[in-house]
Write a protein that holds these residues in place. Structure first.
Motif, PDB file in Angstrom:
ATOM      1  N   ARG A 165       0.880  -0.969  -0.350  1.00 22.49           N
ATOM      2  CA  ARG A 165      -0.028  -0.603   0.148  1.00 22.49           C
ATOM      3  C   ARG A 165       0.340   1.684  -0.513  1.00 22.49           C
ATOM      4  O   ARG A 165       0.518   2.085  -0.779  1.00 22.49           O
ATOM      5  CB  ARG A 165      -0.659  -0.157   1.378  1.00 22.49           C
ATOM      6  N   GLU A 166       2.037   1.401   0.649  1.00 21.68           N
ATOM      7  CA  GLU A 166       3.042   2.175   0.619  1.00 21.68           C
ATOM      8  C   GLU A 166       3.738   2.104  -0.535  1.00 21.68           C
ATOM      9  O   GLU A 166       3.922   3.260  -1.013  1.00 21.68           O
ATOM     10  CB  GLU A 166       3.947   2.596   1.927  1.00 21.68           C
ATOM     11  N   LEU A 167       3.806   1.362  -1.196  1.00 22.64           N
ATOM     12  CA  LEU A 167       4.457   0.930  -2.792  1.00 22.64           C
ATOM     13  C   LEU A 167       3.546   2.693  -3.667  1.00 22.64           C
ATOM     14  O   LEU A 167       4.496   3.347  -4.100  1.00 22.64           O
ATOM     15  CB  LEU A 167       5.195   0.342  -2.956  1.00 22.64           C
ATOM     16  N   LYS A 168       2.383   1.737  -3.575  1.00 18.51           N
ATOM     17  CA  LYS A 168       2.075   2.583  -4.442  1.00 18.51           C
ATOM     18  C   LYS A 168       1.816   3.924  -3.963  1.00 18.51           C
ATOM     19  O   LYS A 168       1.742   5.100  -4.940  1.00 18.51           O
ATOM     20  CB  LYS A 168       0.761   2.547  -4.294  1.00 18.51           C
ATOM     21  N   ARG A 169       1.797   4.668  -2.717  1.00 26.60           N
ATOM     22  CA  ARG A 169       1.984   6.301  -2.197  1.00 26.60           C
ATOM     23  C   ARG A 169       3.163   6.743  -3.061  1.00 26.60           C
ATOM     24  O   ARG A 169       2.399   7.682  -3.155  1.00 26.60           O
ATOM     25  CB  ARG A 169       1.263   6.280  -0.655  1.00 26.60           C
ATOM     26  N   LEU A 170       3.535   5.548  -2.586  1.00 29.43           N
ATOM     27  CA  LEU A 170       5.036   6.877  -3.079  1.00 29.43           C
ATOM     28  C   LEU A 170       5.481   6.875  -4.531  1.00 29.43           C
ATOM     29  O   LEU A 170       5.840   7.354  -5.085  1.00 29.43           O
ATOM     30  CB  LEU A 170       6.114   5.498  -2.588  1.00 29.43           C
ATOM     31  N   ILE A 171       4.782   5.590  -5.267  1.00 30.04           N
ATOM     32  CA  ILE A 171       4.711   5.865  -6.426  1.00 30.04           C
ATOM     33  C   ILE A 171       3.633   6.587  -7.590  1.00 30.04           C
ATOM     34  O   ILE A 171       4.472   7.324  -8.400  1.00 30.04           O
ATOM     35  CB  ILE A 171       3.966   4.334  -7.231  1.00 30.04           C
ATOM     36  N   ASP A 172       2.622   7.066  -6.545  1.00 32.19           N
ATOM     37  CA  ASP A 172       1.521   8.357  -7.183  1.00 32.19           C
ATOM     38  C   ASP A 172       2.150   9.345  -5.998  1.00 32.19           C
ATOM     39  O   ASP A 172       2.656  10.852  -7.339  1.00 32.19           O
ATOM     40  CB  ASP A 172       0.546   8.640  -5.950  1.00 32.19           C
ATOM     41  N   GLY A 173       2.729  10.168  -5.585  1.00 29.36           N
ATOM     42  CA  GLY A 173       4.360  10.866  -4.872  1.00 29.36           C
ATOM     43  C   GLY A 173       4.921  10.916  -5.984  1.00 29.36           C
ATOM     44  O   GLY A 173       5.299  12.339  -6.754  1.00 29.36           O
ATOM     45  N   VAL A 174       5.960  10.113  -6.908  1.00 34.00           N
ATOM     46  CA  VAL A 174       6.928   9.970  -7.359  1.00 34.00           C
ATOM     47  C   VAL A 174       6.274  11.140  -8.677  1.00 34.00           C
ATOM     48  O   VAL A 174       6.431  12.144  -9.344  1.00 34.00           O
ATOM     49  CB  VAL A 174       7.409   8.753  -8.023  1.00 34.00           C
ATOM     50  N   LEU A 175       4.850  10.217  -9.562  1.00 35.37           N
ATOM     51  CA  LEU A 175       4.266  10.588 -10.495  1.00 35.37           C
ATOM     52  C   LEU A 175       3.824  12.308  -9.954  1.00 35.37           C
ATOM     53  O   LEU A 175       3.766  12.963 -11.452  1.00 35.37           O
ATOM     54  CB  LEU A 175       3.381  10.074 -10.525  1.00 35.37           C
ATOM     55  N   SER A 176       3.095  12.093  -8.994  1.00 36.14           N
ATOM     56  CA  SER A 176       2.772  13.729  -9.128  1.00 36.14           C
ATOM     57  C   SER A 176       3.967  15.246  -8.843  1.00 36.14           C
ATOM     58  O   SER A 176       4.114  15.821  -9.953  1.00 36.14           O
ATOM     59  CB  SER A 176       2.391  13.446  -7.998  1.00 36.14           C
ATOM     60  N   GLU A 177       5.041  14.452  -9.227  1.00 37.75           N
ATOM     61  CA  GLU A 177       5.949  15.557  -8.708  1.00 37.75           C
ATOM     62  C   GLU A 177       6.639  15.493 -10.325  1.00 37.75           C
ATOM     63  O   GLU A 177       6.972  16.556 -10.837  1.00 37.75           O
ATOM     64  CB  GLU A 177       7.885  15.021  -7.527  1.00 37.75           C
ATOM     65  N   LYS A 178       6.438  14.815 -10.962  1.00 39.00           N
ATOM     66  CA  LYS A 178       7.237  14.455 -12.232  1.00 39.00           C
ATOM     67  C   LYS A 178       5.675  15.305 -12.709  1.00 39.00           C
ATOM     68  O   LYS A 178       6.838  16.446 -13.946  1.00 39.00           O
ATOM     69  CB  LYS A 178       7.180  12.898 -13.214  1.00 39.00           C
ATOM     70  N   HIS A 179       4.510  15.402 -12.541  1.00 45.86           N
ATOM     71  CA  HIS A 179       3.627  16.268 -13.402  1.00 45.86           C
ATOM     72  C   HIS A 179       4.245  18.164 -12.838  1.00 45.86           C
ATOM     73  O   HIS A 179       3.819  18.912 -13.703  1.00 45.86           O
ATOM     74  CB  HIS A 179       2.623  15.979 -12.998  1.00 45.86           C
ATOM     75  N   GLY A 180       4.465  17.956 -10.976  1.00 43.78           N
ATOM     76  CA  GLY A 180       5.048  19.422 -11.312  1.00 43.78           C
ATOM     77  C   GLY A 180       5.692  20.646 -11.466  1.00 43.78           C
ATOM     78  O   GLY A 180       5.149  21.535 -11.657  1.00 43.78           O
TER      79      GLY A 180
END
Length: 356
Positions: A341-356
């Motif tokens: 579950r935490e891995l999915k959150r970490l992945i989502d965070g990395v993708l959000s940063e790439k967008h940002g």
């Protein structure tokens, strides 16, 4: 990698050829007249990333189902080009065109009298429906058997092309498929040396999962890198969703699609969890991601963190749990289920940063 510029052909809401991206195709294995089952399978294919779907039309009743299949897809908000696979009876092709098919796949050589082919062409022109023609290594004309196999395959397809051209039709997609990897490569090279129509490429009768992945990756990888592929199908005996997953992974590996890149260690005695099963779980977590991200799955932390430092994020096994890391730096230790579950959150965070 530079692609050849082939003649663009419009298929429904997509373009094959020209400067359009390579499109992924698959084919249903449901009874086409079972509209609900066919619609549900197409829905699954679309969710997996399929962009063009072929359905078998063995009879007039199947052709009449095309309208209802397309209506069923619209109820799910799905607008995907549908290709009708037709043999022997030209009336099936005409009926499918009238019912809204987006492309027909015919073999003019088995349609019969050329006047019947001309009738198909007449309706294809009227409704703006392209035609895919081609040849398979298992059904080559007898008079071409004296030629080298790849040339016979290419000439069999070009013979069909010339029939359509004779009747003023050029919205053509060509397919030359063999069950042999080298023959497939050479036949496609031969065809593009003579015409500029877009190519639908694949290895026919490639077999079950492992055989198909090896044969298809070898043949398609070469032809894609040579810039000769406009649309493709990886034929796999079984669930057609696997065809789409494999095609996406191949295009991602060749940097032609964005998507997750999951790397996993080959395992050894130091591994503290089943790397294969964890990697499969991670693949499920990121199956709908259409962006570049590298995720590392490692069986232990002895060399794991260092080996995974090039990954955006990663998971490695430790006693009684897992550690998560980002760019080689540990971010936390967790029990297994919590770690996923935490891995999915970490992945989502990395993708959000790439967008940002």
């Amino acid at each position: 990698m530079k692609r050849r510029f082939s003649k663009p052909v419009k298929v429904g809401n997509l373009t094959i050829g020209g400067d359009a991206p390579i499109t992924i195709q698959s084919m249903t294995n449901t009874n086409t007249k079972d509209v609900a089952s066919t619609v549900n399978q197409i829905k699954s294919l679309v969710e997996a990333g399929c962009e063009i779907v072929r359905i078998s039309l063995p009879d007039i009743e199947s052709a009449k189902a095309v309208k209802y299949i397309k209506d069923g897809l619209k109820s799910f908000g799905i607008d995907i080009p549908i290709v009708g696979d037709i043999h022997f009876d030209y009336r099936i092709a005409i009926e499918a065109i009238k019912e809204g098919i987006d492309k027909v796949r015919i073999n003019p050589g088995n349609i019969g009298d050329e006047n019947k082919v001309a009738e198909v062409v007449k309706y294809a022109k009227e409704f703006g429906v392209p035609i895919r023609v081609g040849a398979n290594s298992g059904s080559l004309p007898k008079d071409l058997e004296n030629l080298p196999r790849h040339k016979a395959l290419g000439e069999a397809a070009l013979r069909e092309v010339r029939v359509l051209e004779k009747h003023g039709f050029e919205d053509i997609v060509i397919s030359v498929k063999s069950s042999d990897v080298i023959e497939t490569i050479e036949a496609n090279r031969y065809v593009v040396s003579l015409v500029d129509y877009p190519l639908h490429v694949g290895v026919t009768e490639a077999g079950t999962l492992y055989n198909s992945l090896i044969k298809s990756s070898a043949a398609l990888g070469v032809l894609i890198l040579e810039g000769l592929v406009d649309t493709l199908r990886i034929s796999i005996a079984g669930d057609p969703v696997n065809e789409v997953i494999a095609a996406k992974k191949l295009l991602t590996a060749l940097h032609l699609r964005k998507g997750p890149n999951i790397v996993a260690c080959p395992t050894c005695a130091r591994a503290v969890f089943d790397v294969e099963s964890v990697a499969l779980e991670v693949e499920k977590l990121v199956s709908n991601i259409r962006e570049d991200i590298t995720i590392s799955v490692l069986g232990c932390v002895v060399n794991g963190i260092g080996e995974g430092k090039e990954a955006d994020v990663g998971i490695a096994g430790v006693k009684d749990g897992v550690v998560l890391f980002r760019k080689g730096e540990i971010v936390g230790t967790y029990k297994f289920e919590e770690g996923l579950r935490e891995l999915k959150r970490l992945i989502d965070g990395v993708l959000s940063e790439k967008h940002g």
